[in-house]
Write a protein that holds these residues in place. Structure first.
Motif, PDB file in Angstrom:
ATOM      1  N   GLU A 101       0.828  -1.204   0.000  1.00 30.73           N
ATOM      2  CA  GLU A 101       0.000   0.000   0.000  1.00 30.73           C
ATOM      3  C   GLU A 101       0.867   1.261   0.000  1.00 30.73           C
ATOM      4  O   GLU A 101       0.536   2.238  -0.673  1.00 30.73           O
ATOM      5  CB  GLU A 101      -0.953  -0.003   1.196  1.00 30.73           C
ATOM      6  N   LEU A 102       1.968   1.242   0.716  1.00 32.01           N
ATOM      7  CA  LEU A 102       2.881   2.379   0.736  1.00 32.01           C
ATOM      8  C   LEU A 102       3.454   2.641  -0.654  1.00 32.01           C
ATOM      9  O   LEU A 102       3.465   3.773  -1.138  1.00 32.01           O
ATOM     10  CB  LEU A 102       4.009   2.141   1.745  1.00 32.01           C
ATOM     11  N   GLU A 103       3.899   1.597  -1.311  1.00 34.35           N
ATOM     12  CA  GLU A 103       4.449   1.760  -2.655  1.00 34.35           C
ATOM     13  C   GLU A 103       3.387   2.295  -3.608  1.00 34.35           C
ATOM     14  O   GLU A 103       3.651   3.188  -4.420  1.00 34.35           O
ATOM     15  CB  GLU A 103       5.000   0.440  -3.171  1.00 34.35           C
ATOM     16  N   ALA A 134     -15.128   0.392  -6.632  1.00 31.40           N
ATOM     17  CA  ALA A 134     -14.299  -0.336  -5.650  1.00 31.40           C
ATOM     18  C   ALA A 134     -12.908   0.296  -5.555  1.00 31.40           C
ATOM     19  O   ALA A 134     -12.339   0.410  -4.459  1.00 31.40           O
ATOM     20  CB  ALA A 134     -14.193  -1.803  -6.034  1.00 31.40           C
ATOM     21  N   PHE A 135     -12.376   0.724  -6.681  1.00 27.86           N
ATOM     22  CA  PHE A 135     -11.062   1.372  -6.681  1.00 27.86           C
ATOM     23  C   PHE A 135     -11.132   2.721  -5.972  1.00 27.86           C
ATOM     24  O   PHE A 135     -10.237   3.077  -5.206  1.00 27.86           O
ATOM     25  CB  PHE A 135     -10.549   1.529  -8.108  1.00 27.86           C
ATOM     26  N   ILE A 136     -12.214   3.462  -6.182  1.00 26.20           N
ATOM     27  CA  ILE A 136     -12.403   4.758  -5.517  1.00 26.20           C
ATOM     28  C   ILE A 136     -12.516   4.542  -4.009  1.00 26.20           C
ATOM     29  O   ILE A 136     -11.955   5.306  -3.215  1.00 26.20           O
ATOM     30  CB  ILE A 136     -13.657   5.489  -6.068  1.00 26.20           C
ATOM     31  N   ALA A 137     -13.196   3.489  -3.604  1.00 26.45           N
ATOM     32  CA  ALA A 137     -13.288   3.173  -2.175  1.00 26.45           C
ATOM     33  C   ALA A 137     -11.907   2.826  -1.612  1.00 26.45           C
ATOM     34  O   ALA A 137     -11.572   3.197  -0.485  1.00 26.45           O
ATOM     35  CB  ALA A 137     -14.260   2.014  -1.956  1.00 26.45           C
ATOM     36  N   TYR A 138     -11.095   2.137  -2.398  1.00 33.02           N
ATOM     37  CA  TYR A 138      -9.738   1.803  -1.971  1.00 33.02           C
ATOM     38  C   TYR A 138      -8.918   3.079  -1.776  1.00 33.02           C
ATOM     39  O   TYR A 138      -8.161   3.209  -0.806  1.00 33.02           O
ATOM     40  CB  TYR A 138      -9.074   0.873  -2.985  1.00 33.02           C
ATOM     41  N   ALA A 197     -10.065   5.968  -0.936  1.00 35.24           N
ATOM     42  CA  ALA A 197     -10.549   6.575   0.307  1.00 35.24           C
ATOM     43  C   ALA A 197      -9.947   5.854   1.517  1.00 35.24           C
ATOM     44  O   ALA A 197      -9.558   6.490   2.498  1.00 35.24           O
ATOM     45  CB  ALA A 197     -12.072   6.535   0.355  1.00 35.24           C
ATOM     46  N   TYR A 198      -9.850   4.552   1.444  1.00 35.79           N
ATOM     47  CA  TYR A 198      -9.239   3.766   2.515  1.00 35.79           C
ATOM     48  C   TYR A 198      -7.788   4.198   2.757  1.00 35.79           C
ATOM     49  O   TYR A 198      -7.327   4.269   3.895  1.00 35.79           O
ATOM     50  CB  TYR A 198      -9.313   2.276   2.160  1.00 35.79           C
ATOM     51  N   PHE A 214      -2.955   7.243   5.412  1.00 40.86           N
ATOM     52  CA  PHE A 214      -1.583   7.747   5.312  1.00 40.86           C
ATOM     53  C   PHE A 214      -1.450   9.192   5.775  1.00 40.86           C
ATOM     54  O   PHE A 214      -0.345   9.678   5.955  1.00 40.86           O
ATOM     55  CB  PHE A 214      -1.043   7.579   3.884  1.00 40.86           C
ATOM     56  N   ARG A 215      -2.547   9.882   5.996  1.00 45.51           N
ATOM     57  CA  ARG A 215      -2.499  11.242   6.539  1.00 45.51           C
ATOM     58  C   ARG A 215      -2.163  11.244   8.028  1.00 45.51           C
ATOM     59  O   ARG A 215      -1.709  12.258   8.545  1.00 45.51           O
ATOM     60  CB  ARG A 215      -3.829  11.954   6.331  1.00 45.51           C
TER      61      ARG A 215
END
Length: 122
Positions: free
Chosen positions: A30-32, A56-60, A62-63, A67-68
């Protein structure tokens, strides 16, 4: 799913750790990925390949806002552009415009200017 672990001569089955993928943790993957969003050309690639049209990608995306938080923010190499891209990708009109070469060029130019002026772009 099971994988085989060799302990010398005979393979023995072991359960796969659900948070471990091809030698990387879910966090590392997820970091990469989230850091790749700091590249406007990658955002354009996502738009051209219709990823930005997938709910589903847009929800990802948002998930990935986690990182903030300070405990995760410290891992970002380019926090300003990365978090700005994550913010912009939450906006439907930006996702639709991300295929536009002029927008991507402007983002790349702004990023270059920010990088060479010593500002973070936040």
């Amino acid at each position: 799913m099971e994988t085989l672990e060799t302990n010398g001569t005979t393979p023995t089955p072991r359960l796969r750790d659900p948070d471990f993928y091809a030698g990387y943790t879910r966090f590392q993957i997820e970091l990469e990925f989230v850091q790749s969003l700091s590249n406007p050309l990658y955002i354009q690639h996502l738009a051209l390949n219709k990823y930005l049209d997938d709910p589903a990608f847009i929800a990802y995306l948002a998930y990935l806002e986690y990182f903030r938080r300070p405990e995760y923010l410290r891992f970002l190499l380019y926090p300003g552009p990365t978090l700005r891209a994550l913010e912009l990708l939450q906006q439907e009109h930006f996702r639709k415009d991300a295929v536009t070469p002029a927008l991507i060029e402007a983002m790349a130019r702004e990023g270059f200017e920010a990088a060479t002026s010593g500002t973070t772009g936040i």
